[in-house]
Motif scaffolding. Structure first.
Motif, mmCIF file in Angstrom:
data_model
loop_
_atom_site.group_PDB
_atom_site.id
_atom_site.type_symbol
_atom_site.label_atom_id
_atom_site.label_comp_id
_atom_site.label_asym_id
_atom_site.label_seq_id
_atom_site.Cartn_x
_atom_site.Cartn_y
_atom_site.Cartn_z
ATOM 1 N N ARG A 84 5.596 -2.697 -2.251
ATOM 2 C CA ARG A 84 6.056 -1.928 -1.090
ATOM 3 C C ARG A 84 5.039 -0.842 -0.731
ATOM 4 N N ARG A 85 4.549 -0.144 -1.759
ATOM 5 C CA ARG A 85 3.564 0.904 -1.544
ATOM 6 C C ARG A 85 2.239 0.317 -1.040
ATOM 7 N N THR A 86 1.884 -0.857 -1.564
ATOM 8 C CA THR A 86 0.651 -1.520 -1.143
ATOM 9 C C THR A 86 0.708 -1.899 0.324
ATOM 10 N N LEU A 87 1.846 -2.445 0.752
ATOM 11 C CA LEU A 87 1.990 -2.827 2.158
ATOM 12 C C LEU A 87 1.901 -1.607 3.071
ATOM 13 N N ALA A 88 2.540 -0.498 2.664
ATOM 14 C CA ALA A 88 2.516 0.713 3.481
ATOM 15 C C ALA A 88 1.096 1.244 3.627
ATOM 16 N N THR A 89 0.355 1.255 2.520
ATOM 17 C CA THR A 89 -1.023 1.744 2.548
ATOM 18 C C THR A 89 -1.899 0.868 3.430
ATOM 19 N N MET A 90 -1.752 -0.445 3.287
ATOM 20 C CA MET A 90 -2.537 -1.383 4.080
ATOM 21 C C MET A 90 -2.225 -1.248 5.568
ATOM 22 N N ALA A 91 -0.939 -1.060 5.898
ATOM 23 C CA ALA A 91 -0.539 -0.929 7.302
ATOM 24 C C ALA A 91 -1.151 0.314 7.939
ATOM 25 N N MET A 116 6.911 -12.754 -0.723
ATOM 26 C CA MET A 116 7.954 -12.044 0.026
ATOM 27 C C MET A 116 7.837 -10.533 -0.184
ATOM 28 N N LEU A 117 7.617 -10.108 -1.415
ATOM 29 C CA LEU A 117 7.467 -8.679 -1.690
ATOM 30 C C LEU A 117 6.222 -8.115 -1.024
ATOM 31 N N ALA A 118 5.131 -8.884 -1.078
ATOM 32 C CA ALA A 118 3.850 -8.397 -0.552
ATOM 33 C C ALA A 118 3.816 -8.354 0.966
ATOM 34 N N SER A 119 4.494 -9.291 1.632
ATOM 35 C CA SER A 119 4.378 -9.365 3.091
ATOM 36 C C SER A 119 5.494 -8.643 3.838
ATOM 37 N N THR A 120 6.651 -8.423 3.197
ATOM 38 C CA THR A 120 7.769 -7.764 3.879
ATOM 39 C C THR A 120 7.854 -6.273 3.560
ATOM 40 N N GLY A 121 7.457 -5.886 2.333
ATOM 41 C CA GLY A 121 7.607 -4.494 1.914
ATOM 42 C C GLY A 121 9.051 -4.135 1.622
ATOM 43 N N MET A 122 9.912 -5.118 1.464
ATOM 44 C CA MET A 122 11.328 -4.840 1.185
ATOM 45 C C MET A 122 11.495 -4.324 -0.238
ATOM 46 N N ARG A 123 12.612 -3.641 -0.470
ATOM 47 C CA ARG A 123 12.944 -3.171 -1.813
ATOM 48 C C ARG A 123 13.414 -4.364 -2.638
ATOM 49 N N VAL A 124 13.169 -4.302 -3.950
ATOM 50 C CA VAL A 124 13.591 -5.398 -4.808
ATOM 51 C C VAL A 124 15.112 -5.540 -4.791
ATOM 52 N N GLY A 125 15.821 -4.405 -4.652
ATOM 53 C CA GLY A 125 17.276 -4.454 -4.561
ATOM 54 C C GLY A 125 17.759 -5.148 -3.301
ATOM 55 N N GLU A 126 16.952 -5.100 -2.261
ATOM 56 C CA GLU A 126 17.280 -5.799 -1.010
ATOM 57 C C GLU A 126 17.004 -7.293 -1.146
#
Length: 328
Positions: free
Chosen positions: A279-286, A179-189
């Motif tokens: 989250r940072r990983t998903l942004a970079t990959m995108a 979920m963290l890797a594919s959505t990029g959501m904040r852990v607080g969310e």
């Protein structure tokens, strides 16, 4: 003493005069008092209303939609400054704040980023005082943004992600990572999500970001599969999407996720394993795959596109490939 007298008079006249008139008033007082000596008579000091002004500022920020976490940060930062100054916020000068920030950095060995965050919060507070006519001019105006060194933040490699997935002994941990890797959501969310928030058909869910702003995030087919397996394995009736492993099951908190990931990183010898890195990983990959920055901004829930650009660190290997393609 003359300057203090002039400032006190001008503050009292703020509600009645515009900027041009205030400037003219200052000139007249300076010229008039030039040939006089001003002696301070012993008078009963006025009540320090700093705490009242701070409380009103926090209330104004709450109405604007700031989260309680942000408000607490504002309150703590401003209170620390006022306690250190030991003077009414109406009388704080630019030089006072420069000395305070310098002393704070030396005492706490703080980074430039931390000092600039303090400067930014104080600027917001004093600008509000100025806008509300409690002071003539914000003393932070002449304190410029602190220059910070830009550093390339680390991301997870594909190998790191697979290592973490393979090491998971609990279905919950596997579903969390996906979920963290594919959505990029904040852990607080993520910790606020309930089972009913998940739309498996559309592979999406609604989250509440900073400032209680709602947005939709999307997860991939692997996350869908592992999330279903995890939910089907549960026997509790807790509505939370992720719960503690031991009974009585309770909603999993941010600290619990951070601890679990930190232990996993130590076990696998992967440096700096924490939720935000997904989250940072998903942004970079995108970005590397050509996703428009405006769409990524919306996906991550950023108000300003500058923030999105800080997350999207282009990989050096891609820069090398592009150079060979277009230049070399």
């Amino acid at each position: 003493m003359k300057e203090e007298l002039i400032t006190a008079i001008m503050q009292q006249m703020l509600p009645y005069l515009d900027n041009v008139q205030l400037k003219q008033l200052r000139q007249v007082m300076e010229q008039t008092l030039f040939h006089y000596e001003v002696i301070c008579a012993e008078v009963k000091p006025k009540k320090d209303d700093s705490n009242d002004l701070i409380a009103m500022f926090i209330a104004a920020k709450r109405i604007e939609g700031c989260s309680e976490k942000t408000l607490k940060y504002y309150q703590t930062t401003i209170d620390a400054m006022v306690t250190s100054m030991e003077k009414n916020v109406r009388h704080i000068l630019t030089e006072d704040l420069r000395i305070y920030l310098t002393d704070y950095q030396e005492k706490h060995q703080s980074s430039r980023v931390t000092i600039d965050n303090i400067r930014r919060i104080l600027s917001s507070f004093f600008s509000w005082l100025e806008d509300e006519d409690y002071i003539i001019k914000s003393p932070v105006r002449r304190i410029h943004k602190v220059k910070t060194a830009s550093s390339i933040k680390e991301t997870y490699s594909d190998e790191d992600l697979e290592k973490m997935r393979d090491s998971c002994e609990e279905l919950r941990d596997l579903a969390m990572i996906d979920m963290l890797a594919s959505t990029g959501m904040r852990v607080g969310e993520m910790v606020l999500l309930n089972r009913d928030d998940i739309d498996f058909t559309e592979r999406e869910c609604k989250v509440f970001g900073k400032g209680d702003k709602e947005r939709v995030v999307y997860f991939d087919s692997r996350a869908k599969l592992h999330l279903r397996e995890y939910l089907d394995s549960r026997t509790d009736d807790v509505p939370a999407l992720f719960v503690t492993l031991r009974a009585p099951h309770q909603r999993l908190q941010i600290g619990g996720i951070e601890y679990r990931l930190r232990q996993m990183g130590k076990r696998l010898n992967i440096p700096k394993v924490h939720p935000h890195k997904f989250r940072r990983t998903l942004a970079t990959m995108a970005i590397d795959k050509g996703m428009p920055i405006e769409q990524l901004q919306r996906l991550l829930g950023h108000q300003r596109i500058d923030t999105t650009l800080q997350y999207a660190m282009v990989k050096q290997s891609n820069v090398k490939t592009a150079h060979r393609k277009y230049i070399g």
